[in-house]
Structure formats: C-alpha cells, structure tokens
Write a protein that holds these residues in place. Structure first.
Motif, PDB file in Angstrom:
ATOM      1  N   GLU A 199      -8.825 -10.155   2.384  1.00  9.31           N
ATOM      2  CA  GLU A 199      -8.828 -11.001   1.184  1.00  9.31           C
ATOM      3  C   GLU A 199      -7.414 -11.221   0.668  1.00  9.31           C
ATOM      4  OE1 GLU A 199     -13.152  -9.943  -0.814  1.00  9.31           O
ATOM      5  OE2 GLU A 199     -11.478  -8.529  -1.052  1.00  9.31           O
ATOM      6  N   GLN A 213       0.830  -1.208   0.000  1.00 13.12           N
ATOM      7  CA  GLN A 213       0.000   0.000   0.000  1.00 13.12           C
ATOM      8  C   GLN A 213       0.865   1.259   0.000  1.00 13.12           C
ATOM      9  OE1 GLN A 213      -3.337  -0.201  -0.509  1.00 13.12           O
ATOM     10  NE2 GLN A 213      -2.783  -2.372  -0.718  1.00 13.12           N
ATOM     11  N   ARG A 249      -2.301  -0.759  -9.486  1.00  6.70           N
ATOM     12  CA  ARG A 249      -3.503  -0.496  -8.691  1.00  6.70           C
ATOM     13  C   ARG A 249      -4.753  -0.986  -9.421  1.00  6.70           C
ATOM     14  NH1 ARG A 249      -3.234   4.826  -8.349  1.00  6.70           N
ATOM     15  NH2 ARG A 249      -1.828   4.847  -6.555  1.00  6.70           N
ATOM     16  N   ALA A 250      -4.762  -0.829 -10.740  1.00  8.63           N
ATOM     17  CA  ALA A 250      -5.960  -1.178 -11.516  1.00  8.63           C
ATOM     18  C   ALA A 250      -6.013  -2.655 -11.890  1.00  8.63           C
ATOM     19  CB  ALA A 250      -6.015  -0.333 -12.788  1.00  8.63           C
ATOM     20  N   ASN A 251      -4.849  -3.295 -12.092  1.00  9.90           N
ATOM     21  CA  ASN A 251      -4.846  -4.599 -12.751  1.00  9.90           C
ATOM     22  C   ASN A 251      -4.161  -5.722 -11.992  1.00  9.90           C
ATOM     23  OD1 ASN A 251      -6.090  -3.458 -15.120  1.00  9.90           O
ATOM     24  ND2 ASN A 251      -4.090  -2.630 -15.691  1.00  9.90           N
ATOM     25  N   ALA A 266      -6.124  -5.558  -6.914  1.00  4.99           N
ATOM     26  CA  ALA A 266      -7.229  -4.782  -7.478  1.00  4.99           C
ATOM     27  C   ALA A 266      -8.560  -5.273  -6.917  1.00  4.99           C
ATOM     28  CB  ALA A 266      -7.219  -4.887  -8.995  1.00  4.99           C
ATOM     29  N   GLY A 267      -9.251  -4.384  -6.226  1.00  4.02           N
ATOM     30  CA  GLY A 267     -10.550  -4.725  -5.660  1.00  4.02           C
ATOM     31  C   GLY A 267     -10.500  -5.608  -4.434  1.00  4.02           C
ATOM     32  N   LYS A 268      -9.309  -5.853  -3.879  1.00  2.00           N
ATOM     33  CA  LYS A 268      -9.163  -6.759  -2.736  1.00  2.00           C
ATOM     34  C   LYS A 268      -9.051  -5.967  -1.432  1.00  2.00           C
ATOM     35  CE  LYS A 268      -8.599 -10.821  -4.952  1.00  2.00           C
ATOM     36  NZ  LYS A 268      -8.727 -10.366  -6.346  1.00  2.00           N
ATOM     37  N   SER A 269      -9.685  -6.474  -0.391  1.00  2.00           N
ATOM     38  CA  SER A 269      -9.503  -5.928   0.957  1.00  2.00           C
ATOM     39  C   SER A 269      -8.224  -6.504   1.545  1.00  2.00           C
ATOM     40  CB  SER A 269     -10.685  -6.302   1.848  1.00  2.00           C
ATOM     41  OG  SER A 269     -10.691  -7.712   2.069  1.00  2.00           O
TER      42      SER A 269
END
Length: 309
Positions: free
Chosen positions: A260, A211, A247-249, A254-257
């Motif tokens: 997760e 992050q 960040r996008a791909n 991508a889209g993970k907490s």
C-alpha cells in the motif's frame, strides 16, 4: 520548545529550538529556509558547546543564476551568538532542491565536512547525465565519507550513521543520542513521506529505510529535511515529531502495508515536477558545494543537460 522568527532581508527565516533531554542528548535548533522549504540544523552539546551543522543551504536564484550565502551566514551568526564551536559540517545526501554550503562552511569554521560514502555512486549516475566523465571527486571534496554504522562524536554526544536509501541511493541518517536527522525520508508527521523517483531512488528502499528509522526508541526526536506550509490545521513550518508519533499518525505509514505504501508513494511521485534547482544543484553538491571551476573569463558557469528528463 522555543520558536521565533529571525529577521532577514526578506523575513524568510523561522527558527525553533528543541532542548536537550539530558546527558548525551543534543540541543537542536532548526532554521527554515523558505525559498526551498528546507530545514537546516545546528545540533549542540549543552555541556561542551561543541556543535554539528547539518544540511545547511547555499541560496540560489535560478532565474538570475546567482548564488548567495545569506542563510548559511545566519546559521553562523547564531553559532557565534550562542558561543558554539563547530566541529562537524554534515550533509545527509547530495540535495536536488538546494545547493549545499558545505565547502564554504568548512572554510569559515575549519571543521571537517562529511557525507555518506555512496555519494561516489550517485556521482557515477550524474557524470553520465551531465556528460562530464571526469567530474566529481568525493574523496577530494569531502573530508569524511561515512559508511553505514560509522560513529563519531561532538562533545559528549555520540553519533551513529544509518544508511537510509530510497530518496537517493546514498542518503544517510545521523542518529545523535535521542535525536535523528532523517532528511528526505519522512516529511512532518501530518504530511507523510518524501519522494523516491530521483535517479537511484526506489520505493522499496524508502520503505525499508522508514521501517529502520521507526525501529528506533519511541521517544527519539525525528528531524525532517523539508516542510511546505501551509498545510491542514497549521500555517507555520514544522519539522520535529517522535518515532511514536510517526508510527501512530503518519498518513503514509500508519496502518499501511508495504504494498500500500509503495503504490501510494509511486502514484504521488508521478504527479511531482522536478525541483526547479535540481540540474543546477547536483553539479554543485557533488563537489561538496563548489561551483564549476572558473573559466578563462573569470566567471563560473553551469552545464544544464537538455531533454534528459
């Protein structure tokens, strides 16, 4: 972006150059070492021809117990051909899958060698694993032990050190202008991230490090430490993508907490074997790329713990 294959004895070396984007931005050439899937880097200031070498490999044949310096020499041949002046020999962490060429490169170039200061804490762990209580002196074997936030320069390029634990407790990232050398945190953007199950590594630390790297400017070029082609839709090795692309791909992020990601990473790590060079490599890398001292018969020897892992 220029790419080519450099012919070696085994046609192992694949290289690619990422050009500078302007003042303060380094030109980056990556060299792919096929045996371990490692990417070695030359970061150069285009105006001054000053350069830093990052994560250069000392070749090792684990079946024969034989070291070579073919890959490191190829990097130095490139440096000479480009008229570069090496002013830093850098590693991001004590690698588990390959031996570092740091000490030899220091001898060849006269440049100081450096790594993160927490290598001393990693050495504390491995003294116990090897039952070598007096081994490993980072202050002796490295000229500079970087702390989080330290800065240095080569030519007109300013570099900053980020502590990036997770893969190891002492891994560091080098941020050099719009380039960041992120070692074993990310894999290439179409693959995911790196393992966090080595001694001292944790999935929580790795998440936090990822992050922090993703908080860099969107156009920052991220250069990873490894690739293992072929992968879906490509045959050649790859190692560069931007923060925005990751960040996008990146399929692990991508889209993970956080939860997760940590479950995905931990589940994946349980399926991975130890690197076949790990127990040889750590005792060399914690000496800055030096073998054990010569014994009375004039030979070097490795000490390999049995039934520890």
């Amino acid at each position: 972006m220029e790419c080519n294959r450099r012919k070696t004895q085994e046609d192992r070396m694949f290289t690619r150059t990422s050009p500078s984007t302007g003042p303060g931005s380094p030109e980056v050439t990556g060299f792919y070492e096929k045996d371990t899937g490692s990417v070695m880097y030359v970061a150069a200031c285009p105006e001054t021809k000053k350069a830093a070498l990052i994560d250069i490999v000392m070749d090792f044949d684990p079946e024969a117990g034989r070291t070579r310096l073919d890959s490191a020499q190829e990097v130095l041949d490139f440096v000479k051909a480009q008229g570069l002046d090496v002013v830093w020999v850098l590693d991001t962490h004590p690698h588990a899958d390959h031996m570092m060429a740091s000490a030899w490169l220091k001898e060849q170039t006269g440049a100081p060698n450096a790594i993160g200061e927490k290598v001393a804490e990693i050495a504390d762990l491995w003294r116990d694993y090897y039952n070598m209580p007096d081994a490993f002196d980072a202050k002796r074997d490295f000229d500079r032990l970087f702390a989080d936030g330290d800065t240095f320069t080569f030519g007109n390029v300013e570099a900053r050190v980020m502590l990036s634990p997770g893969h190891t407790l002492g891994s560091i990232t080098y941020v050099m202008g719009d380039a960041a050398f992120v070692h074993d945190t990310f894999m290439h953007v179409d693959v995911g991230t790196s393992r966090a199950d080595f001694p001292g590594g944790t999935t929580q630390d790795l998440w936090n490090s990822l992050q922090a790297i993703l908080a860099l400017p969107d156009d920052t070029r991220l250069f990873v430490g490894h690739d293992y082609p072929p992968v879906k839709d490509r045959e050649d090795p790859a190692w560069e993508a931007t923060v925005a692309e990751h960040r996008a791909n990146n399929p692990h992020l991508a889209g993970k907490s956080e939860a997760e990601f940590r479950k995905l990473r931990a589940d994946r790590d349980k399926t991975l074997p130890l690197p076949d060079r790990m127990l040889h490599a750590l005792q060399v890398n914690l000496r800055g790329g030096r073998l054990e001292p010569l014994e009375c018969d004039g030979n070097f020897y490795f000490k390999i713990p049995a039934n520890k892992f």
